[in-house]
Motif scaffolding. Structure first.
Motif, PDB file in Angstrom:
ATOM      1  N   UNK A 231     -18.040 -55.635 -29.754  1.00  0.00           N
ATOM      2  CA  UNK A 231     -18.923 -56.317 -29.118  1.00  0.00           C
ATOM      3  C   UNK A 231     -20.269 -56.117 -29.756  1.00  0.00           C
ATOM      4  N   UNK A 232     -20.980 -57.407 -29.855  1.00  0.00           N
ATOM      5  CA  UNK A 232     -22.213 -57.047 -30.536  1.00  0.00           C
ATOM      6  C   UNK A 232     -23.335 -57.376 -29.315  1.00  0.00           C
ATOM      7  N   UNK A 233     -24.280 -56.088 -29.139  1.00  0.00           N
ATOM      8  CA  UNK A 233     -25.266 -56.047 -28.242  1.00  0.00           C
ATOM      9  C   UNK A 233     -26.562 -57.043 -28.840  1.00  0.00           C
ATOM     10  N   UNK A 234     -26.648 -57.065 -30.125  1.00  0.00           N
ATOM     11  CA  UNK A 234     -27.757 -57.806 -30.461  1.00  0.00           C
ATOM     12  C   UNK A 234     -27.868 -57.400 -32.192  1.00  0.00           C
ATOM     13  N   UNK A 235     -28.770 -58.248 -32.819  1.00  0.00           N
ATOM     14  CA  UNK A 235     -28.682 -58.200 -34.347  1.00  0.00           C
ATOM     15  C   UNK A 235     -30.349 -58.411 -34.535  1.00  0.00           C
ATOM     16  N   UNK A 236     -31.139 -58.414 -33.448  1.00  0.00           N
ATOM     17  CA  UNK A 236     -32.607 -58.439 -34.007  1.00  0.00           C
ATOM     18  C   UNK A 236     -33.284 -57.168 -34.218  1.00  0.00           C
ATOM     19  N   UNK A 237     -32.828 -56.146 -33.471  1.00  0.00           N
ATOM     20  CA  UNK A 237     -33.462 -54.906 -33.532  1.00  0.00           C
ATOM     21  C   UNK A 237     -32.429 -53.790 -33.148  1.00  0.00           C
ATOM     22  N   UNK A 238     -32.649 -52.699 -33.835  1.00  0.00           N
ATOM     23  CA  UNK A 238     -31.854 -51.527 -33.381  1.00  0.00           C
ATOM     24  C   UNK A 238     -32.256 -50.865 -31.994  1.00  0.00           C
ATOM     25  N   UNK A 239     -31.412 -50.361 -31.325  1.00  0.00           N
ATOM     26  CA  UNK A 239     -31.859 -49.759 -30.078  1.00  0.00           C
ATOM     27  C   UNK A 239     -31.031 -48.510 -29.933  1.00  0.00           C
ATOM     28  N   UNK A 240     -31.283 -47.603 -28.946  1.00  0.00           N
ATOM     29  CA  UNK A 240     -31.067 -46.501 -28.623  1.00  0.00           C
ATOM     30  C   UNK A 240     -30.058 -46.581 -27.106  1.00  0.00           C
ATOM     31  N   UNK A 241     -28.811 -46.894 -27.438  1.00  0.00           N
ATOM     32  CA  UNK A 241     -27.849 -46.894 -26.359  1.00  0.00           C
ATOM     33  C   UNK A 241     -27.468 -45.469 -25.662  1.00  0.00           C
ATOM     34  N   UNK A 242     -28.258 -45.512 -24.418  1.00  0.00           N
ATOM     35  CA  UNK A 242     -28.021 -44.121 -23.723  1.00  0.00           C
ATOM     36  C   UNK A 242     -26.794 -44.037 -22.946  1.00  0.00           C
ATOM     37  N   UNK A 243     -25.966 -45.116 -22.434  1.00  0.00           N
ATOM     38  CA  UNK A 243     -25.079 -44.936 -21.540  1.00  0.00           C
ATOM     39  C   UNK A 243     -23.948 -46.085 -21.862  1.00  0.00           C
ATOM     40  N   UNK A 244     -22.572 -45.809 -21.544  1.00  0.00           N
ATOM     41  CA  UNK A 244     -21.469 -46.413 -21.858  1.00  0.00           C
ATOM     42  C   UNK A 244     -20.748 -46.262 -20.567  1.00  0.00           C
ATOM     43  N   UNK A 245     -19.914 -47.291 -19.936  1.00  0.00           N
ATOM     44  CA  UNK A 245     -19.097 -46.892 -18.842  1.00  0.00           C
ATOM     45  C   UNK A 245     -18.113 -47.975 -18.660  1.00  0.00           C
ATOM     46  N   UNK A 246     -16.876 -47.710 -18.773  1.00  0.00           N
ATOM     47  CA  UNK A 246     -15.867 -48.750 -17.964  1.00  0.00           C
ATOM     48  C   UNK A 246     -15.574 -49.025 -16.501  1.00  0.00           C
ATOM     49  N   UNK A 247     -15.218 -49.951 -16.200  1.00  0.00           N
ATOM     50  CA  UNK A 247     -14.869 -50.354 -14.836  1.00  0.00           C
ATOM     51  C   UNK A 247     -13.793 -49.597 -14.436  1.00  0.00           C
ATOM     52  N   UNK A 248     -13.488 -49.455 -12.917  1.00  0.00           N
ATOM     53  CA  UNK A 248     -12.613 -48.729 -12.811  1.00  0.00           C
ATOM     54  C   UNK A 248     -11.049 -49.301 -13.008  1.00  0.00           C
ATOM     55  N   UNK A 249     -10.928 -50.300 -13.208  1.00  0.00           N
ATOM     56  CA  UNK A 249      -9.706 -51.177 -13.797  1.00  0.00           C
ATOM     57  C   UNK A 249      -9.797 -51.254 -15.225  1.00  0.00           C
ATOM     58  N   UNK A 250     -10.889 -51.103 -15.913  1.00  0.00           N
ATOM     59  CA  UNK A 250     -10.716 -50.898 -17.494  1.00  0.00           C
ATOM     60  C   UNK A 250     -10.769 -52.339 -17.862  1.00  0.00           C
ATOM     61  N   UNK A 251     -11.280 -53.271 -17.255  1.00  0.00           N
ATOM     62  CA  UNK A 251     -11.315 -54.610 -17.408  1.00  0.00           C
ATOM     63  C   UNK A 251     -12.906 -55.018 -18.235  1.00  0.00           C
ATOM     64  N   UNK A 252     -13.881 -54.100 -17.806  1.00  0.00           N
ATOM     65  CA  UNK A 252     -15.302 -54.419 -18.192  1.00  0.00           C
ATOM     66  C   UNK A 252     -15.965 -53.196 -18.700  1.00  0.00           C
ATOM     67  N   UNK A 253     -16.888 -53.372 -19.420  1.00  0.00           N
ATOM     68  CA  UNK A 253     -17.512 -52.112 -20.053  1.00  0.00           C
ATOM     69  C   UNK A 253     -19.108 -52.586 -19.953  1.00  0.00           C
ATOM     70  N   UNK A 254     -19.755 -51.515 -19.496  1.00  0.00           N
ATOM     71  CA  UNK A 254     -21.236 -51.713 -19.427  1.00  0.00           C
ATOM     72  C   UNK A 254     -22.162 -50.990 -20.186  1.00  0.00           C
ATOM     73  N   UNK A 255     -23.223 -51.217 -20.913  1.00  0.00           N
ATOM     74  CA  UNK A 255     -23.881 -50.617 -21.732  1.00  0.00           C
ATOM     75  C   UNK A 255     -25.258 -50.545 -21.610  1.00  0.00           C
ATOM     76  N   UNK A 256     -25.890 -49.496 -21.486  1.00  0.00           N
ATOM     77  CA  UNK A 256     -27.513 -49.504 -21.242  1.00  0.00           C
ATOM     78  C   UNK A 256     -28.320 -48.804 -22.417  1.00  0.00           C
ATOM     79  N   UNK A 257     -29.583 -49.189 -22.544  1.00  0.00           N
ATOM     80  CA  UNK A 257     -30.383 -48.669 -23.898  1.00  0.00           C
ATOM     81  C   UNK A 257     -31.569 -48.568 -23.153  1.00  0.00           C
TER      82      UNK A 257
END
Length: 460
Positions: A231-257
């Protein structure tokens, strides 16, 4: 599902030093039903079983400047590390207000991860693996690559207890280690630059990673180590991803920076047989591209295998650290974001159409809310669906299983904390938060229940 972050970096003992920062760390527990905060005066535990109400179920002011606090599921076992003694880990029974035991290590503790079988302590160049039942030191991984952020992930599925940690300090190599059998499972060349985030899904069949560049998030199969998604979060700039987490059923993945956007990515659904058959033609073509990527130039293969975010959230501010998790609250999917300025945002997620998530509630974790504890400011309509009456998170009554019980917890009382005739199911197959037999099984360290036990971790 478990995710944590220090205010000044993952596992950093520096503590908060910026304006407006009132706590040193924040972490969701393994099933995202509780939020723990390390504060300047101690730590706080919050229940996350209701959207409209945020209960502080425990507050301790005995240990100042806490920069690591981890709670084991819904038990009373809490692990705390303070900047006053950064080389010592204290384990408490918070309901009884007693210390179970403490352990000291040769260097500063950068991270602590735990599940029902193992407790893992991460230092800069070593990792200690304990049996959580008696805190016996089972293995010491010495001379691991320098890991100043204490980056590591431990699967919450205790049947395998996979541990992931950086295999290099210069490139994004991941070591997957079996903490039950105490052997290395695989090594994954995940990224060209050093790792920044790691997380397992609930069943420990997938591992997500991000590098310090923060542009690409990859998902690998466990234990094989095959790349499944990119999954591509973006190409314009580098960021510091601080958190990754799957949903309980494993169908989704969230990312914060450190940007104002939180991304939610959707993973393809497996077929009824549980195999690798893709649910859609698009997903099938994407997998074919991924399989062929090894024969193509990196720039071409990267563009072929990338997918955009399924849903997004735009925070009010950017530049501050935060952690995120996906959880089912009152039978609806929610995105939770805890920010470094002491706020918790709860968003509704549309699992069918995605798009921009709507803010359901916003809570202050310190002080008094602007509306004196009444309904917080919301965006859009009221939370759909009737409010579900949830038991107190501090209660020790287990929820009945929703289907056939496929496994029980080895070493745990089958009827402990449950109504007579019910069996506590394995967490992965439970309908909701599993409350274990708190009095008989937690704290699990039998030899120092009086709070006088202590020890020093030694190399094995």
């Amino acid at each position: 599902m478990e995710t944590g972050e220090s205010a000044d970096g993952p596992g950093g003992p520096g503590g908060p030093d910026g304006p407006g920062l009132q706590f040193g760390c924040a972490s969701f527990n393994q099933d995202s039903t509780s939020l723990a905060l390390g504060t300047k005066t101690g730590y706080k535990l919050f229940s996350l079983t209701m959207v409209e109400k945020l209960d502080c179920i425990h507050e301790s002011a005995e240990t100042p400047d806490v920069y690591i606090v981890e709670r084991l599921f819904s038990s009373s076992l809490v692990v705390v590390v303070s900047t006053a003694m950064p080389q010592r880990m204290n384990i408490y029974h918070f309901k009884k207000g007693t210390e179970i035991c403490n352990y000291s290590y040769p260097n500063n503790i950068l991270a602590v991860k735990l599940n029902r079988q193992r407790l893992v302590v991460c230092l800069d160049e070593s990792i200690y693996i304990h049996n959580i039942k008696d805190m016996k030191l089972l293995k010491t991984l010495l001379n691991t690559p320098s890991n100043p952020s204490g980056l590591c992930a431990l699967s919450i599925n205790h049947s395998n207890s996979y541990l992931a940690y950086p295999g290099s300090s210069t490139i994004g190599e991941i070591v997957v280690y079996d903490a039950n059998n105490l052997n290395t499972v695989t090594m994954i060349p995940a990224h060209d630059s050093p790792l920044a985030a790691l997380t397992f899904n609930t069943s420990a069949t997938k591992l997500a990673s991000a590098s310090e560049r923060g542009t690409v998030i990859r998902v690998f199969s466990v234990p094989e180590g095959l790349r499944l998604f990119e999954f591509r979060r973006g190409m314009k700039r580098y960021v510091n991803i601080s958190s990754l987490s799957f949903s309980p059923d494993g169908q989704f993945l969230c990312a914060s920076s450190n940007t104002e956007t939180v991304h939610i990515f959707k993973l393809e659904q497996l077929g009824p047989s549980g195999g690798d058959e893709s649910a859609t033609w698009t997903a099938y073509v994407g997998k074919m591209f991924s399989a062929a990527s090894s024969y193509l130039p990196a720039q071409v293969s990267g563009m072929m295998s990338q997918d955009r975010a399924f849903a997004t959230v735009h925070l009010v501010t950017s530049g501050q650290r935060n952690i995120c998790t996906l959880a089912m609250i009152q039978k609806l999917p929610r995105l939770l974001v805890a920010t470094a300025d002491g706020q918790l945002f709860i968003y509704n997620v549309d699992p069918l159409d995605g798009g921009e998530c709507t803010l359901a509630h916003k809570r202050r974790l310190f002080g008094v809310d602007d509306d004196q504890g009444e309904v917080m400011e919301t965006e859009g309509s009221e939370v759909p669906g009737p409010a579900q009456t949830c038991p107190s998170y501090a209660a020790t009554a287990a929820l009945p299983a929703s289907g056939p019980i496929t496994a029980t917890l080895t070493g745990y009382s089958e009827d402990g904390g449950a109504k007579k005739g019910e069996v506590i199911p394995e967490h992965e197959f439970a309908a909701g938060p599993v409350c274990l037999d708190d009095e008989n099984e937690f704290p699990p360290i039998n030899w120092c229940r009086d709070g006088t036990g202590g020890g020093r971790a030694r190399h094995s």
